[in-house]
Design a protein around this motif. Structure first.
Motif, PDB file in Angstrom:
ATOM      1  N   ILE A  54       0.845  -1.199   0.000  1.00 41.46           N
ATOM      2  CA  ILE A  54       0.000   0.000   0.000  1.00 41.46           C
ATOM      3  C   ILE A  54       0.875   1.242   0.000  1.00 41.46           C
ATOM      4  CG2 ILE A  54      -1.516   1.400   1.463  1.00 41.46           C
ATOM      5  CD1 ILE A  54      -2.902  -0.888   0.249  1.00 41.46           C
ATOM      6  N   ASP A  56      -0.303   5.187   0.145  1.00 42.19           N
ATOM      7  CA  ASP A  56      -1.388   6.163   0.056  1.00 42.19           C
ATOM      8  C   ASP A  56      -0.797   7.551  -0.154  1.00 42.19           C
ATOM      9  OD1 ASP A  56      -0.424   6.909   2.479  1.00 42.19           O
ATOM     10  OD2 ASP A  56      -2.141   6.258   3.649  1.00 42.19           O
ATOM     11  N   ARG A  61       3.486  11.418  -0.564  1.00 43.82           N
ATOM     12  CA  ARG A  61       4.010  12.759  -0.319  1.00 43.82           C
ATOM     13  C   ARG A  61       5.390  12.693   0.322  1.00 43.82           C
ATOM     14  NH1 ARG A  61       2.672  16.552   3.978  1.00 43.82           N
ATOM     15  NH2 ARG A  61       1.309  14.930   4.751  1.00 43.82           N
ATOM     16  N   THR A  89      -2.949   1.899  -8.523  1.00 40.17           N
ATOM     17  CA  THR A  89      -3.693   2.648  -7.505  1.00 40.17           C
ATOM     18  C   THR A  89      -3.183   4.086  -7.385  1.00 40.17           C
ATOM     19  OG1 THR A  89      -4.036   0.598  -6.299  1.00 40.17           O
ATOM     20  CG2 THR A  89      -4.408   2.630  -5.093  1.00 40.17           C
ATOM     21  N   LEU A  93      -5.348   7.413  -7.980  1.00 42.45           N
ATOM     22  CA  LEU A  93      -5.439   8.374  -6.878  1.00 42.45           C
ATOM     23  C   LEU A  93      -4.993   9.758  -7.334  1.00 42.45           C
ATOM     24  CD1 LEU A  93      -6.087   8.301  -3.824  1.00 42.45           C
ATOM     25  CD2 LEU A  93      -3.699   7.811  -3.397  1.00 42.45           C
TER      26      LEU A  93
ATOM     27  N   LYS C  42      -6.694  -0.956  -4.195  1.00 43.30           N
ATOM     28  CA  LYS C  42      -7.444   0.301  -4.297  1.00 43.30           C
ATOM     29  C   LYS C  42      -8.297   0.523  -3.058  1.00 43.30           C
ATOM     30  CE  LYS C  42      -7.711   0.901  -9.290  1.00 43.30           C
ATOM     31  NZ  LYS C  42      -8.583   0.906 -10.477  1.00 43.30           N
ATOM     32  N   ILE C  44      -7.928  -0.733   0.013  1.00 41.61           N
ATOM     33  CA  ILE C  44      -7.159  -0.481   1.232  1.00 41.61           C
ATOM     34  C   ILE C  44      -6.546   0.918   1.197  1.00 41.61           C
ATOM     35  CG2 ILE C  44      -5.258  -1.298   2.671  1.00 41.61           C
ATOM     36  CD1 ILE C  44      -5.797  -4.100   1.410  1.00 41.61           C
ATOM     37  N   THR C  45      -6.122   1.340  -0.001  1.00 40.70           N
ATOM     38  CA  THR C  45      -5.569   2.686  -0.121  1.00 40.70           C
ATOM     39  C   THR C  45      -6.647   3.728   0.197  1.00 40.70           C
ATOM     40  OG1 THR C  45      -4.106   1.840  -1.843  1.00 40.70           O
ATOM     41  CG2 THR C  45      -4.224   4.213  -1.605  1.00 40.70           C
ATOM     42  N   SER C  48      -7.255   3.803   3.806  1.00 35.10           N
ATOM     43  CA  SER C  48      -6.141   4.457   4.467  1.00 35.10           C
ATOM     44  C   SER C  48      -6.285   5.974   4.400  1.00 35.10           C
ATOM     45  CB  SER C  48      -4.855   3.994   3.797  1.00 35.10           C
ATOM     46  OG  SER C  48      -3.755   4.446   4.493  1.00 35.10           O
ATOM     47  N   GLU C  49      -6.676   6.472   3.211  1.00 36.42           N
ATOM     48  CA  GLU C  49      -6.877   7.918   3.047  1.00 36.42           C
ATOM     49  C   GLU C  49      -7.938   8.418   4.027  1.00 36.42           C
ATOM     50  OE1 GLU C  49      -5.336   9.995   0.769  1.00 36.42           O
ATOM     51  OE2 GLU C  49      -4.065   8.304   0.233  1.00 36.42           O
ATOM     52  N   ARG C  52      -6.964   8.340   7.730  1.00 33.60           N
ATOM     53  CA  ARG C  52      -6.024   9.424   8.033  1.00 33.60           C
ATOM     54  C   ARG C  52      -6.764  10.751   8.177  1.00 33.60           C
ATOM     55  NH1 ARG C  52      -0.864   8.077   7.611  1.00 33.60           N
ATOM     56  NH2 ARG C  52      -0.320   6.435   6.147  1.00 33.60           N
ATOM     57  N   SER C 103      -2.188  18.300   3.245  1.00 34.62           N
ATOM     58  CA  SER C 103      -1.963  17.126   2.401  1.00 34.62           C
ATOM     59  C   SER C 103      -1.873  17.584   0.957  1.00 34.62           C
ATOM     60  CB  SER C 103      -3.088  16.110   2.569  1.00 34.62           C
ATOM     61  OG  SER C 103      -4.265  16.629   2.015  1.00 34.62           O
ATOM     62  N   LEU C 104      -1.888  16.632   0.036  1.00 33.28           N
ATOM     63  CA  LEU C 104      -1.724  16.971  -1.370  1.00 33.28           C
ATOM     64  C   LEU C 104      -3.019  17.452  -1.986  1.00 33.28           C
ATOM     65  CD1 LEU C 104       0.497  14.069  -2.582  1.00 33.28           C
ATOM     66  CD2 LEU C 104       1.024  16.465  -2.805  1.00 33.28           C
ATOM     67  N   LEU C 106      -5.528  15.542  -2.705  1.00 30.69           N
ATOM     68  CA  LEU C 106      -6.235  14.579  -3.539  1.00 30.69           C
ATOM     69  C   LEU C 106      -6.978  13.595  -2.675  1.00 30.69           C
ATOM     70  CD1 LEU C 106      -3.372  12.577  -3.749  1.00 30.69           C
ATOM     71  CD2 LEU C 106      -3.210  14.059  -5.719  1.00 30.69           C
ATOM     72  N   GLY C 110      -9.658  11.789  -4.982  1.00 33.26           N
ATOM     73  CA  GLY C 110      -8.789  10.657  -5.323  1.00 33.26           C
ATOM     74  C   GLY C 110      -9.360   9.375  -4.753  1.00 33.26           C
ATOM     75  N   ARG C 113     -12.284   7.981  -6.655  1.00 33.57           N
ATOM     76  CA  ARG C 113     -11.938   7.271  -7.895  1.00 33.57           C
ATOM     77  C   ARG C 113     -11.520   5.830  -7.634  1.00 33.57           C
ATOM     78  NH1 ARG C 113      -9.687  12.330  -9.528  1.00 33.57           N
ATOM     79  NH2 ARG C 113      -7.656  11.769  -8.709  1.00 33.57           N
ATOM     80  N   LEU C 114     -11.091   5.543  -6.415  1.00 26.06           N
ATOM     81  CA  LEU C 114     -10.578   4.202  -6.118  1.00 26.06           C
ATOM     82  C   LEU C 114     -11.675   3.190  -5.798  1.00 26.06           C
ATOM     83  CD1 LEU C 114      -7.469   4.975  -3.867  1.00 26.06           C
ATOM     84  CD2 LEU C 114      -7.521   4.447  -6.300  1.00 26.06           C
TER      85      LEU C 114
END
Lengths: 131, 286, 138
Positions: A54, A56, A61, A89, A93, C42, C44-45, C48-49, C52, C103-104, C106, C110, C113-114
């Protein structure tokens, strides 16, 4: 364990990330690596993330930061071993890891760094920016 | 002194089946190529048996009663298997519509009182109509199953990754690129890059009928993902029509290496790898 | 079509370290229903986002992990509920490139989209609930 070991190999620093990064670990890595570039005068940083399942946006960043920070300290960063599922992914993202180079594996990454930095004794500034 | 039509029909079971078979066999939609007459008779007999065992004086007026579940189950099974065998909706529908005719024929023969005949006919019609609904629902579901299975098969067989040279893989895309397919394409391509240790991937889109902004986006994503892996991705097979639409739609492909043909993509890949393909020079003096 | 819940599990998120534990739980569930590797990654990501975000803006919250099915499709549904400050302008937060934190930017778009389905509800001063579903083939 709150730190990831950084190995020095000649003019390069080598980091292998074996565990999923949580925030503290990742921020420590960023700080340690930049510190190490400074103290060793390394010209290249190679980060192997083949064990990561993973990545993220936070980790993306951190990796991007490392690349940019190393760059202004005159070192190139190569990230190697991104898993196909992770790459797909990241793109979905919206993260393209700008600022770092990528290579398939450690060996290719080393080759790429050698190419980017040039032979050891040559200290002339080579400003041909590579995308 | 109302007549119990359930009892009446049970008594006339044999004739009902005969009527039904006659109707079915007389229809032009009969598909002897797909199902033998014996098989059809067996199927019809089982259904009549189950129906007549179920109906009684009260539930015949309630098509939605759960008493009919076993009957509907048999019907659904028949309809589903017909969908898979390739029967048309009309042919499948006629199976159950011809039963209605057979039932009405019996009522007509047996009930003399017009009011009662009308009432009974309405009941039977409602019942068979509810059967028809189930028939069509399961028929369509059966066809959907077929389509889904084929879609999976197509997705699997249509993304072959070819190793064209040491360090170069190629993937010809044939057909439209939607987001599900893009994911399969990307996954296969990236897996192959890892497995073969390739540094160049060629995505050939000669077989893609049209490139709109969505397809272009999918292509760009694939290229970006390939680059993240540390490999370069070349898109080849840009036909003139594709070049035209891409520019007219204002799609920016300037960050991507594109080539008109697979051959020129390969030539480009060779030069990236610093390879040279030369014709064997024969010693010819002119 | 009706979504049926086959299995339900809740997990409390209050510290950074919970993120890794939580990710593993999501992975377990996804593996159980034999979700493909890319879709798993996808999901899990995305998880995770969101987790967070929950830590950053609301100091944590509760996540429900459900195995769901709809017709022939199986999937994982995650519900992230926090009692943080809430989001004032959801359409704005869902725009690419927007972020209040460092953060960025996204995060939300973002993440959307996943996954296959994405829903966000927020009341300023009360909290935010984000629900995502990832279907096995989607």
């Amino acid at each position: 364990m709150d730190r990831i070991p950084i190995l020095k190999m000649g003019r390069f620093l080598l980091v292998t990330i074996q565990v999923d990064l949580y925030d503290r670990l990742a921020t420590n890595l960023e700080a340690d690596l930049v510190q190490a570039v400074s103290t060793t005068g390394a010209r290249g940083v190679l980060i192997d993330i083949s064990a990561l399942t993973i990545v993220d946006s936070f980790m993306g960043r951190i990796i991007g930061n490392i690349g940019s920070m190393a760059k202004i300290m005159d070192a190139e960063t190569v990230v190697v071993g991104i898993q196909p599922a992770v790459a797909i992914t990241l793109i979905e993202l919206g993260l393209e890891l700008k600022g770092v180079h990528t290579a398939l594996n450690v060996e290719r990454g080393m080759q790429l760094l050698q190419e980017k930095i040039g032979p050891e004794d040559e200290t002339t500034d080579d400003d041909s920016s590579t995308e | 002194m109302k007549q119990d039509i359930a009892k009446l029909l049970q008594k006339k079971k044999k004739q009902l089946l005969e009527n039904w078979m006659t109707n079915q066999l007389a229809d032009s939609a009969l598909r002897e190529d797909l199902m033998s007459n014996e098989e059809l008779r067996g199927q019809s007999e089982e259904f009549v048996e189950s129906l007549l065992n179920t109906i009684n004086g009260s539930n015949i007026a309630e098509p939605s009663s759960s008493d009919f579940d076993p009957v509907l189950e048999i019907l659904a099974g028949i309809s589903m298997s017909r969908a898979r065998q390739g029967f048309s909706p009309r042919e499948t529908g006629y199976y159950i519509f011809s039963l209605k005719d057979a039932l009405l024929q019996i009522l007509q023969d047996e009930i003399k009182d017009p009011v009662q005949l009308f009432e009974s006919s309405m009941q039977v019609t409602r019942l068979v109509d509810s059967f028809s609904t189930v028939t069509f629902e399961t028929f369509i579901k059966g066809r959907e199953d077929v389509i889904l299975r084929q879609t999976d098969e197509i997705a699997e067989i249509s993304t072959p990754v070819i190793r064209v040279w040491d360090g170069i893989v190629a993937l010809p895309i044939i057909g439209t690129l939607d987001s599900a397919r893009t994911q399969v394409v990307m996954e296969n391509l990236l897996e192959q890059i890892v497995q073969t240790g390739s540094s160049i991937a060629i995505l050939d889109i000669s077989g893609v009928p049209a490139v709109d902004s969505l397809v272009a986006q999918h292509l760009i994503k694939t290229v970006s993902a390939t680059r993240l892996m540390g490999a370069e991705c070349i898109i080849s097979g840009i036909r003139p029509e594709i070049a035209q639409t891409v520019v007219h739609l204002g799609i920016d492909l300037s960050n991507i290496v594109t080539k008109a043909s697979l051959a020129s993509a390969l030539r480009y890949a060779f030069s990236m790898l610093q390879l040279e393909v030369k014709k064997k020079t024969k010693v010819i003096t002119q | 079509m009706m979504i049926v819940v086959l299995n339900k599990d809740t997990i409390n998120i209050s510290r950074e370290q919970d993120v890794v534990v939580f990710r593993n739980r999501v992975k377990e569930s996804a593996t159980k229903i034999r979700m493909g590797l890319v879709n798993q990654t996808k999901l899990i990501t995305a998880a995770s986002e969101l987790v967070r975000n929950m830590l950053r803006y609301a100091n944590g919250g509760i996540v429900t992990i459900e195995v769901v099915s709809r017709g022939r499709d199986n999937g994982i549904r995650l519900v992230f509920a926090d009692e943080g400050p809430g989001i004032k302008d959801i359409p704005l937060a869902m725009k690419d490139g927007y972020s209040t934190g460092k953060s960025l930017g996204l995060g939300l778009p973002g993440t959307k989209r996943l996954v296959s389905e994405f829903d966000i509800k927020s009341v300023v001063g009360t909290g935010t609930t984000v629900t995502i579903i990832k279907w096995n083939n989607g």
